[in-house]
Design an enzyme around this catalytic site. Structure first.
Site, PDB file in Angstrom:
ATOM      1  N   GLU B  33      53.697   7.181   9.495  1.00 35.76           N
ATOM      2  CA  GLU B  33      52.446   7.081  10.255  1.00 35.76           C
ATOM      3  C   GLU B  33      51.444   6.288   9.424  1.00 35.76           C
ATOM      4  O   GLU B  33      51.253   6.568   8.250  1.00 35.76           O
ATOM      5  CB  GLU B  33      51.916   8.491  10.559  1.00 35.76           C
ATOM      6  CG  GLU B  33      50.493   8.568  11.078  1.00 35.76           C
ATOM      7  CD  GLU B  33      50.238   7.720  12.330  1.00 35.76           C
ATOM      8  OE1 GLU B  33      51.024   7.794  13.279  1.00 35.76           O
ATOM      9  OE2 GLU B  33      49.250   6.955  12.315  1.00 35.76           O
ATOM     10  N   THR B  42      45.748   7.149  19.846  1.00 34.48           N
ATOM     11  CA  THR B  42      45.499   7.408  21.266  1.00 34.48           C
ATOM     12  C   THR B  42      45.465   8.910  21.575  1.00 34.48           C
ATOM     13  O   THR B  42      44.666   9.371  22.385  1.00 34.48           O
ATOM     14  CB  THR B  42      46.589   6.708  22.108  1.00 34.48           C
ATOM     15  OG1 THR B  42      46.480   5.295  21.873  1.00 34.48           O
ATOM     16  CG2 THR B  42      46.427   6.980  23.585  1.00 34.48           C
ATOM     17  N   ILE B  49      44.803  16.885  29.721  1.00 31.62           N
ATOM     18  CA  ILE B  49      45.300  17.444  30.983  1.00 31.62           C
ATOM     19  C   ILE B  49      46.804  17.275  31.084  1.00 31.62           C
ATOM     20  O   ILE B  49      47.343  16.212  30.788  1.00 31.62           O
ATOM     21  CB  ILE B  49      44.663  16.736  32.191  1.00 31.62           C
ATOM     22  CG1 ILE B  49      43.153  16.779  32.049  1.00 31.62           C
ATOM     23  CG2 ILE B  49      45.092  17.389  33.500  1.00 31.62           C
ATOM     24  CD1 ILE B  49      42.473  15.886  33.020  1.00 31.62           C
ATOM     25  N   HIS B  51      48.678  16.670  33.664  1.00 31.36           N
ATOM     26  CA  HIS B  51      48.587  16.247  35.068  1.00 31.36           C
ATOM     27  C   HIS B  51      49.806  16.757  35.841  1.00 31.36           C
ATOM     28  O   HIS B  51      50.926  16.750  35.325  1.00 31.36           O
ATOM     29  CB  HIS B  51      48.564  14.720  35.169  1.00 31.36           C
ATOM     30  CG  HIS B  51      47.478  14.063  34.375  1.00 31.36           C
ATOM     31  ND1 HIS B  51      46.193  13.939  34.842  1.00 31.36           N
ATOM     32  CD2 HIS B  51      47.481  13.499  33.145  1.00 31.36           C
ATOM     33  CE1 HIS B  51      45.468  13.309  33.937  1.00 31.36           C
ATOM     34  NE2 HIS B  51      46.225  13.035  32.885  1.00 31.36           N
ATOM     35  N   LYS B 252      38.392   4.957  38.469  1.00 28.86           N
ATOM     36  CA  LYS B 252      39.822   5.027  38.169  1.00 28.86           C
ATOM     37  C   LYS B 252      40.068   5.662  36.808  1.00 28.86           C
ATOM     38  O   LYS B 252      39.444   5.284  35.833  1.00 28.86           O
ATOM     39  CB  LYS B 252      40.431   3.624  38.207  1.00 28.86           C
ATOM     40  CG  LYS B 252      41.943   3.667  38.137  1.00 28.86           C
ATOM     41  CD  LYS B 252      42.570   2.335  38.491  1.00 28.86           C
ATOM     42  CE  LYS B 252      44.044   2.320  38.177  1.00 28.86           C
ATOM     43  NZ  LYS B 252      44.766   3.542  38.467  1.00 28.86           N
ATOM     44  N   ILE B 339      53.341   4.113  26.343  1.00 31.25           N
ATOM     45  CA  ILE B 339      53.133   5.516  26.744  1.00 31.25           C
ATOM     46  C   ILE B 339      51.647   5.711  27.043  1.00 31.25           C
ATOM     47  O   ILE B 339      50.877   6.207  26.231  1.00 31.25           O
ATOM     48  CB  ILE B 339      53.646   6.503  25.669  1.00 31.25           C
ATOM     49  CG1 ILE B 339      55.057   6.123  25.208  1.00 31.25           C
ATOM     50  CG2 ILE B 339      53.622   7.928  26.228  1.00 31.25           C
ATOM     51  CD1 ILE B 339      56.115   6.066  26.295  1.00 31.25           C
ATOM     52  N   SER B 341      48.782   7.018  30.172  1.00 32.12           N
ATOM     53  CA  SER B 341      48.709   8.258  30.938  1.00 32.12           C
ATOM     54  C   SER B 341      49.896   8.307  31.901  1.00 32.12           C
ATOM     55  O   SER B 341      50.234   7.280  32.492  1.00 32.12           O
ATOM     56  CB  SER B 341      47.405   8.272  31.730  1.00 32.12           C
ATOM     57  OG  SER B 341      47.318   9.452  32.485  1.00 32.12           O
ATOM     58  N   CYS B 406      28.499  26.789  14.793  1.00 35.67           N
ATOM     59  CA  CYS B 406      28.552  26.517  16.237  1.00 35.67           C
ATOM     60  C   CYS B 406      29.858  27.022  16.844  1.00 35.67           C
ATOM     61  O   CYS B 406      29.883  27.534  17.948  1.00 35.67           O
ATOM     62  CB  CYS B 406      28.404  25.032  16.520  1.00 35.67           C
ATOM     63  SG  CYS B 406      26.908  24.298  15.868  1.00 35.67           S
TER      64      CYS B 406
END
Lengths: 422, 483
Positions: B33, B42, B49, B51, B252, B339, B341, B406
């Site tokens: 990496e 990313t 989510i 999805h 979008k 890769i 969404s 916090c």
């Protein structure tokens, strides 16, 4: 875990909390003070500059000296001080008492108390809140964090600075950075006027030859891994950037001094009603919040410009908390009068006062006023009209209304500035 | 020189999920990496989510892996000890044109095999499902099995489990050259050289650039930039299920939802920009705020605490689909590219798909005798009961020291994150693992404490502590009095 009963628990050990605890103790209350840091003093400990104490102690002190004065007094009392202790919750009991739960290195501790004084102070507004576009690189700090790095940890957070915001911490940091050999390219202020105290503009910028650019803001942070430059842009009368006026200022650090916000997360979880104009609790003239027995003072109530005012206000709150706990208020509350204000007065503290009692009403204007008369009225009736004078957003004002005048008032009074031509 | 059977280049969520699945087999695997932490590209700038799978075009690889991934997440979350919550989701329409889009979306979802998908035409049912949805909403496509995660927590859990099972992770090691001789790849980084028989290129935005180091020029990656916003936990809205607008030029890719921690996140615009441009843009931020206000009832948009941005890796001329295939010109090189969404939602299924691809290409995958599918979940102090909090402090007193007020993060949690494998070595790495600095003060109060703890625990000078990347320095040196 343990349970122990107090008359008053003060949350926060800065200039507000210590003064509230000392004053509550003077009323013979059994008091505990809970402080999240390892030492008392709060943010005063990193404010190593002078200018504190002129009003309250009648001599000029640094922040730590000011704190020490209060610590010295506190140590002569039997107020129990819990250091390195973070309050996580306030709960209410059926008998009207409250429990305060906190943790420290000995465990999770729960104390019960008749009254609470909230004195947790405030936090700084951040880059995210004003949504400065650009890259998310290292080197963007709030002024208070930079102050902590330099004055407490003794490290330099950069070498070439741009400061956004002419609030007092930013101004004081401009001087501090210069004294430590770091370069300040300039202070940029969105508004057409400076936000800090006049003495700080003079002592911290002018004396060091640091330019103050009004009606200008930072519109972009530029850099790959660390700040390399910022883009500043002039703004119009609606505070919107004027295209074509962008300028790139090379620097490695952006300091933000763009305002303070009372930290009331514990308060709102405890059911305390907040005033959206201050982000602090709504209080009456005893500094009691919407929850009976919970009081609020200092920068957690509304942002002050002087620690001296914080201490004075906290004494009042601490005393009232003790009287509440001991059920020793000499008289029943008189008729309640609601206090309202018209723009450009941004808010008032307290929100209610008592009929027939002298009232001290704190407020702040939202924009500078060259010449105006303060008019206090109730319905059609003018109760009081002040001498024409100037008002500045950087100064917390206090309007005293004698109790005698309030006798004629209805259930609401209003504060208004009658603006005169300059 | 270090030798492996297989090297994965890139430790985003795809690389981490493949590493975790490969750790079952008797294969010597390394992950290289270029960043100082996993999930630092990313993956970290993502709405989190899972999805449901109604959106991808039927028949695409994306559609297949998305729907399979959704079904795998509950088990994955249990095995790997990360937080996952099924929330359901709605795509919300306001008029008859929107209805036409939603009818097509429903059909899409059914073809993709999305379980429980339905088109709701009763506005009262829409607000019954999500009371914080705009009262103006007339139609919605509802998917009950949509879920949420913290994407970096998922990637961290996967790589921790992979490392526990014998995978080696090398951070701060960008590939600078790649050669192939006698069926053996040699990868050079600024620190070392690595050899392997098989390469999986999961290098995200730079997968094509990495392939070109090897002389492979089979596809192009372009960057689709997205602005994101994070709002305070007190922003008028709680436990908001993901709400999507009907896609337009402005909306979008956007969606509003409550995160696992209770913030509201508005994610993410879609504009093609230069690779590695993760700047926030004013117009993007304004679009998100306007879009979220239209969709969500009672959202206080003045409560933004952070703006940030990320870029999705899009394979050009590929029908917006993933680019997962063996290289046509270089044997034993496998592309896991493009890769975009729903990369997070697809990750577990993507790893399985890659295993099958490896098998089909004769990569020997023989199961290990012992393999531990479980990862020990880190302690989250703020989630413990008062009794548990008291107990852990008695055992380890540094859990009684709050560092981040916090988010109620203790020194104990930060020290633990620094000493896990892989280590959290930067302020941002600590933040992703513990939430220290993620709250409303945005690290104004705790950053200096975290810096001092990192220096102490890693045994490095305070001024060597970084925000994130190598040159992301925080402190330039001691002040005069400190010397």
């Amino acid at each position: 875990m343990m349970l122990q009963e107090y008359d008053v628990i003060v949350i926060g050990g800065g200039p507000a909390g210590m003064a509230a605890a000392i004053e509550a103790h003077k009323q013979d209350a059994h008091v505990a003070l809970i402080e999240r840091n390892d030492e008392l003093g709060g943010i005063l400990n990193q404010c190593i500059h002078p200018g504190f104490g002129l009003r309250y102690f009648k001599e000029e002190l640094t922040g730590p000296e000011y704190a020490q004065r209060l610590i010295d007094v506190l140590q002569t009392t039997d107020v129990e001080v819990y250091l390195s202790s973070m309050v996580l919750a306030i709960d209410h009991n059926e008998d009207g008492t409250h429990t305060v739960s906190f943790i420290n290195e000995s465990g999770r501790i729960t104390l019960t108390t008749k009254a609470i004084v909230l004195a947790m102070g405030c936090r700084e507004r951040t880059r995210g809140e004003i949504k400065i576009p650009g890259s998310r690189v290292a080197g963007v700090y709030t002024a208070g964090l930079a102050q902590r790095y330099i004055n407490m940890d003794n490290y330099k957070p950069g070498s070439r600075f741009v400061i956004l915001g002419s609030g007092d911490i930013g101004l004081i940091m401009a001087r501090r950075l210069s004294l430590e050999g770091m370069k300040v390219e300039g202070v940029y202020e969105l508004m057409p006027y400076a936000n800090g105290l006049f003495r700080n503009i003079k002592n911290c910028l002018e004396d060091f030859g640091i330019p103050l650019h009004l009606s200008t803001t930072v519109t972009r942070v530029i850099g790959k891994e660390r700040v390399e430059a910022v883009e500043v842009t002039k703004v119009d009368e609606n505070l919107q950037p004027i295209p074509g006026t962008e300028e790139i200022i090379p620097c490695d650090t952006l300091l933000l001094s763009i305002g303070l916000i009372p930290e009331n997360e514990i308060s709102s979880k405890a059911g305390v009603e907040l005033n959206p104009a201050t982000n602090g609790a709504i209080v009456n003239d005893r500094f009691e919040t919407s929850v009976p027995g919970i009081f609020s003072c200092g920068n957690v109530l509304h942002v002050h410009d002087l620690a001296d005012n914080v201490t004075a206000e906290a004494e009042n709150a601490g005393k009232n908390a003790a009287l509440y706990a001991k059920q020793a208020h000499t008289e029943e509350p008189l008729d309640i009068i609601k206090v309202t204000a018209e723009q450009p007065i941004g808010y008032t503290v307290p929100s209610t006062i008592e009929k027939g009692k002298n009232a001290s009403i704190f407020f702040r204007v939202r924009k500078p006023i060259t010449l105006a008369e303060m008019v206090v009225s109730s319905g059609d009736q003018i109760l009081f009209r002040g001498q024409p004078r100037a008002y500045k957003p950087s100064i917390m004002e206090c309007q005293i209304v004698p109790g005698k005048l309030l006798e004629k008032a209805g259930d609401t009074i209003s504060l208004r500035l009658s603006i005169k031509e300059a | 020189m270090k030798q492996y059977d297989l090297i994965i280049i890139g430790a985003g969520i795809s690389g981490c999920s493949i590493a975790r699945e490969l750790s079952r087999y008797q294969l010597k695997v390394a992950v290289l990496e270029k960043n100082s932490d996993v999930a630092a590209g990313t993956t970290k700038a993502n709405g989190g989510i899972i999805h449901a799978g109604d959106d991808p075009q039927p028949g695409t690889l994306k559609a297949l892996l998305n729907v399979q991934g959704v079904n795998m997440y509950p088990t994955y979350a249990k095995e790997l000890g990360f937080r996952y919550k099924e929330t359901g989701s709605m795509v919300v329409g306001f008029n008859e044109d929107d209805l036409k889009y939603l009818e097509k979306l429903l059909d899409n979802g059914i073809q993709n095999g999305v379980e429980g998908i339905e088109l709701i035409k009763d506005p009262q049912r829409i607000v019954a499902i999500e009371p914080q949805c705009s009262k103006e909403a007339k139609y919605a496509v509802y998917c009950p099995h949509c879920g949420i995660v913290d994407p970096f927590e998922v990637a961290i859990a996967m790589i921790e489990n992979a490392v526990e099972n014998g995978v080696d992770l090398y951070l701060d090691e960008p590939a600078t050259s790649i050669t192939k001789e006698n069926n053996l790849f040699t990868i050079t980084t600024p620190k070392d050289t690595y050899q392997a028989t098989y390469i999986i290129d999961a290098a995200g935005l730079h997968a094509d650039d990495v392939a070109r180091l090897m002389g492979i020029d089979e596809y192009n990656i372009v960057a689709r930039h997205g602005d994101l916003l994070m709002l305070d936990k007190e922003c008028g809205v709680k436990n908001l299920m993901p709400l999507y607008p009907i896609p337009s030029k402005e909306s979008k890719g956007t969606v509003s939802l409550s995160t696992l921690a209770g913030n509201v996140i508005v994610s993410a615009t879609a504009v093609y920009r230069e690779k590695d441009d993760t700047d926030s843009y004013k117009e993007g931020i304004e679009q998100l705020l306007a879009g979220a206000s239209k969709l969500v009832n009672g959202l206080n948009t003045r409560k933004v605490i952070r703006t940030f941005a990320g870029e999705r890796a899009v394979a050009e001329n590929n029908n917006n689909d993933f680019w997962i295939k063996p290289s046509q010109t270089c044997e034993n090189w496998f592309h896991v590219a493009g890769i975009q969404s729903p990369g997070v939602a697809s990750a577990p299924a993507l790893a399985m798909y890659v295993l099958n691809m490896l098998r089909d290409n004769n990569v020997p995958l023989v199961e290990k005798e012992t393999w531990n599918p479980h990862r020990e979940e880190p302690i989250d102090f703020s989630e413990l009961s008062p009794r548990e909090q008291n107990d852990i402090i008695h055992e380890k007193p540094n859990y009684g020291k709050i560092v981040c007020r916090c988010e109620t993060v203790t020194e104990g949690e930060i020290v633990a994150a620094i000493h896990r494998n892989p280590q959290a070595k930067t302020v941002e790495a600590v933040k992703r693992r513990t939430r220290a600095g993620m709250g409303r003060c945005q690290s104004g109060f705790c950053q200096s404490k975290v810096v001092l703890i990192l220096a102490r625990e890693l045994g490095i000078p305070v001024e060597d502590v970084r925000l994130e990347s190598q040159n992301g320095w925080l402190l330039s040196g001691p002040v005069k009095e400190g010397q």
